[in-house]
Design a protein around this motif. Sequence first.
Motif, PDB file in Angstrom:
ATOM      1  N   PHE A 201      37.125  42.625  34.413  1.00 46.81           N
ATOM      2  CA  PHE A 201      38.019  43.083  35.473  1.00 46.81           C
ATOM      3  C   PHE A 201      37.707  42.429  36.816  1.00 46.81           C
ATOM      4  N   ILE A 202      36.431  42.316  37.161  1.00 52.18           N
ATOM      5  CA  ILE A 202      36.074  41.836  38.496  1.00 52.18           C
ATOM      6  C   ILE A 202      35.907  40.324  38.578  1.00 52.18           C
ATOM      7  N   SER A 203      35.871  39.618  37.444  1.00 50.27           N
ATOM      8  CA  SER A 203      35.615  38.174  37.491  1.00 50.27           C
ATOM      9  C   SER A 203      36.589  37.422  38.399  1.00 50.27           C
ATOM     10  N   PRO A 204      37.915  37.741  38.402  1.00 48.62           N
ATOM     11  CA  PRO A 204      38.803  37.023  39.322  1.00 48.62           C
ATOM     12  C   PRO A 204      38.488  37.296  40.793  1.00 48.62           C
ATOM     13  N   LEU A 205      37.886  38.446  41.085  1.00 50.41           N
ATOM     14  CA  LEU A 205      37.565  38.785  42.463  1.00 50.41           C
ATOM     15  C   LEU A 205      36.370  37.993  42.974  1.00 50.41           C
ATOM     16  N   LEU A 206      35.541  37.499  42.044  1.00 54.21           N
ATOM     17  CA  LEU A 206      34.351  36.738  42.431  1.00 54.21           C
ATOM     18  C   LEU A 206      34.610  35.240  42.467  1.00 54.21           C
ATOM     19  N   GLU A 207      35.660  34.771  41.792  1.00 57.26           N
ATOM     20  CA  GLU A 207      35.926  33.340  41.724  1.00 57.26           C
ATOM     21  C   GLU A 207      36.114  32.679  43.093  1.00 57.26           C
ATOM     22  N   PRO A 208      36.768  33.327  44.081  1.00 59.93           N
ATOM     23  CA  PRO A 208      36.927  32.695  45.395  1.00 59.93           C
ATOM     24  C   PRO A 208      35.611  32.442  46.121  1.00 59.93           C
ATOM     25  N   ILE A 209      34.530  33.036  45.674  1.00 63.44           N
ATOM     26  CA  ILE A 209      33.226  32.757  46.281  1.00 63.44           C
ATOM     27  C   ILE A 209      32.826  31.316  46.010  1.00 63.44           C
ATOM     28  N   PHE A 210      33.291  30.769  44.898  1.00 60.00           N
ATOM     29  CA  PHE A 210      32.864  29.437  44.481  1.00 60.00           C
ATOM     30  C   PHE A 210      33.951  28.373  44.631  1.00 60.00           C
ATOM     31  N   LYS A 212      38.242  27.338  46.059  1.00 59.76           N
ATOM     32  CA  LYS A 212      39.366  27.645  46.924  1.00 59.76           C
ATOM     33  C   LYS A 212      40.631  27.804  46.079  1.00 59.76           C
ATOM     34  N   PHE A 213      41.445  28.792  46.436  1.00 62.65           N
ATOM     35  CA  PHE A 213      42.679  29.067  45.707  1.00 62.65           C
ATOM     36  C   PHE A 213      43.846  29.147  46.697  1.00 62.65           C
ATOM     37  N   GLU A 214      45.022  28.793  46.207  1.00 61.50           N
ATOM     38  CA  GLU A 214      46.246  28.968  46.982  1.00 61.50           C
ATOM     39  C   GLU A 214      47.368  29.295  46.003  1.00 61.50           C
ATOM     40  N   PRO A 215      48.471  29.904  46.473  1.00 61.27           N
ATOM     41  CA  PRO A 215      49.589  30.209  45.573  1.00 61.27           C
ATOM     42  C   PRO A 215      50.107  28.941  44.902  1.00 61.27           C
ATOM     43  N   LEU A 216      50.319  28.987  43.616  1.00 64.62           N
ATOM     44  CA  LEU A 216      50.789  27.821  42.875  1.00 64.62           C
ATOM     45  C   LEU A 216      52.178  27.392  43.334  1.00 64.62           C
ATOM     46  N   LYS A 217      52.998  28.370  43.708  1.00 64.70           N
ATOM     47  CA  LYS A 217      54.367  28.043  44.111  1.00 64.70           C
ATOM     48  C   LYS A 217      54.425  27.270  45.422  1.00 64.70           C
ATOM     49  N   MET A 243      50.059  33.716  40.346  1.00 58.76           N
ATOM     50  CA  MET A 243      49.836  32.365  39.837  1.00 58.76           C
ATOM     51  C   MET A 243      49.194  31.535  40.944  1.00 58.76           C
ATOM     52  N   PHE A 244      48.031  30.946  40.657  1.00 61.07           N
ATOM     53  CA  PHE A 244      47.258  30.274  41.693  1.00 61.07           C
ATOM     54  C   PHE A 244      46.881  28.849  41.286  1.00 61.07           C
ATOM     55  N   LEU A 245      46.719  28.021  42.303  1.00 59.35           N
ATOM     56  CA  LEU A 245      46.195  26.670  42.144  1.00 59.35           C
ATOM     57  C   LEU A 245      44.756  26.663  42.652  1.00 59.35           C
ATOM     58  N   VAL A 269      45.683  30.796  36.573  1.00 59.09           N
ATOM     59  CA  VAL A 269      45.054  29.798  37.440  1.00 59.09           C
ATOM     60  C   VAL A 269      45.241  28.424  36.816  1.00 59.09           C
ATOM     61  N   VAL A 270      45.744  27.480  37.603  1.00 58.89           N
ATOM     62  CA  VAL A 270      45.874  26.088  37.172  1.00 58.89           C
ATOM     63  C   VAL A 270      45.034  25.230  38.109  1.00 58.89           C
ATOM     64  N   TRP A 271      44.170  24.406  37.545  1.00 59.62           N
ATOM     65  CA  TRP A 271      43.370  23.525  38.400  1.00 59.62           C
ATOM     66  C   TRP A 271      44.254  22.432  38.987  1.00 59.62           C
TER      67      TRP A 271
END
Length: 449
Positions: A201-210, A212-217, A243-245, A269-271
């Motif tokens: 559940f919390i893994s997506p909340l920790l990913e921004p620590i490592f 950078k994300f932005e809206p894919l659209k 949906m995030f890049l 999430v799409v790299w």
Amino acid sequence: MRTFRNVVAALFLLGLILIAIPRAGADTGAAQPAVQTPSASATQQSGPREQAYHLPPDKLAKAVALSRVRSILHFTGEIWGILVLWLLLATHAAAGLEAWVGRVTGKRWVQGLLFFAVLIVVISVAGLPLDMYAHSVSRGYGISVQEWGSWFGDQGKALGLSVVFGSLVMLLFHWIVRRWPRRYWLGVWVATLPLLVLVIFISPLLEPIFNKFEPLKKSHPELVAKLEEVAHRTGTNIPPERMFLMKASEKTNGLNAYVSGLGATKRIVVWDTTAGRVPDDVVMFVFGHESGHYVLHHTQKLLASFAVVLFFVYWGCARFAKWLAERFGDRWRLDMAAPLACRAGFVVLLFAISIASFVVEPLVNTISRHFEHEADVYGQEAVHGLIADPQKTAVAGYNALGEAWLEDPDPNPFIEFWEYNHPSVKTRANFAAHYDPWANGGRGKFFER
């Protein structure tokens, strides 16, 4: 395509030591491998066929060489992690650390937090040379582009999270050992199960620590529209707002796209190394694969499978640790009145669990490979009718994946069996090339049309 593998590994390691301590060994960086699943094998038994996964000659040589390095790093890291825990006991470092925290403070819970925090740091530092070598290899082969400063920064962040959360988890587990000395393994097993769900559940909340994300659209609105088509067909129910890049290009040349989280945290999430670098049809297929993990309830099935495995692992480790404490407790300077209830005795439990982790690794990977093959089938069926040629698209995706991560086209069967938690790229591409259930009026396994 790589994230479900990481979820599998995280779930299992969390179940064993609740990712409380970073393993004292290198991240091998291997992408995805494994023995053929029954379905894939049956597909290939009709006779020899041309291989669907190919690498240019220069990259083939690199992939073969890198495969050897990855395997050496993998087994070296596993053995070194076990050895480090043994050294902490044999050199009396664990007992000395327990005595030291007792002199620092008289509060037992503070003693416990301090002991486990220092233990986590020591084990992390012990594994740092192998981690550094693994990163150097990845940079040398052009997979990683992450500078050393950024890499050390990520290591520091991971260590910080491990110290904070790991210390608390081990403090809880140690309290259970002290509270129920005869059946503590059962209490730890019960406590593990909700923690497994919490990690997902919390893994997506920790990913921004490592990263950078932005809206894919924002940069790929057309791709978002296509992914919505797949989401509608699979019933994944992930709106564009989720949906995030991910700015992966700052650290790697590898490809990836995945679905993560649970309930309110679920998202796509799409790299940025994938969006625009491979055709949108390939990204749609990858999303179909990842959606399969959710639609087919693989997370729940993994939790159930690991719960069964961990039940017996914890039971066996409790018996093994008891024998170790009785046999070597005096030599390791444990409190023989309650050898496993003391903090140094808890290191004996970690030592036993580390050995068990190594021994049952092939079993866990076999379970994972089964689910990955199911997701491959689901993904290829999910994009049927949405893209022109699902077979060709899937094969192209696997070739792009294998080339980006330099996957060996013909891995050693033993390495496949032991290490690989995905079917090998070779197996996946060969299966995809010949999987067309709708030919001659047939129907798919998960979709009628």
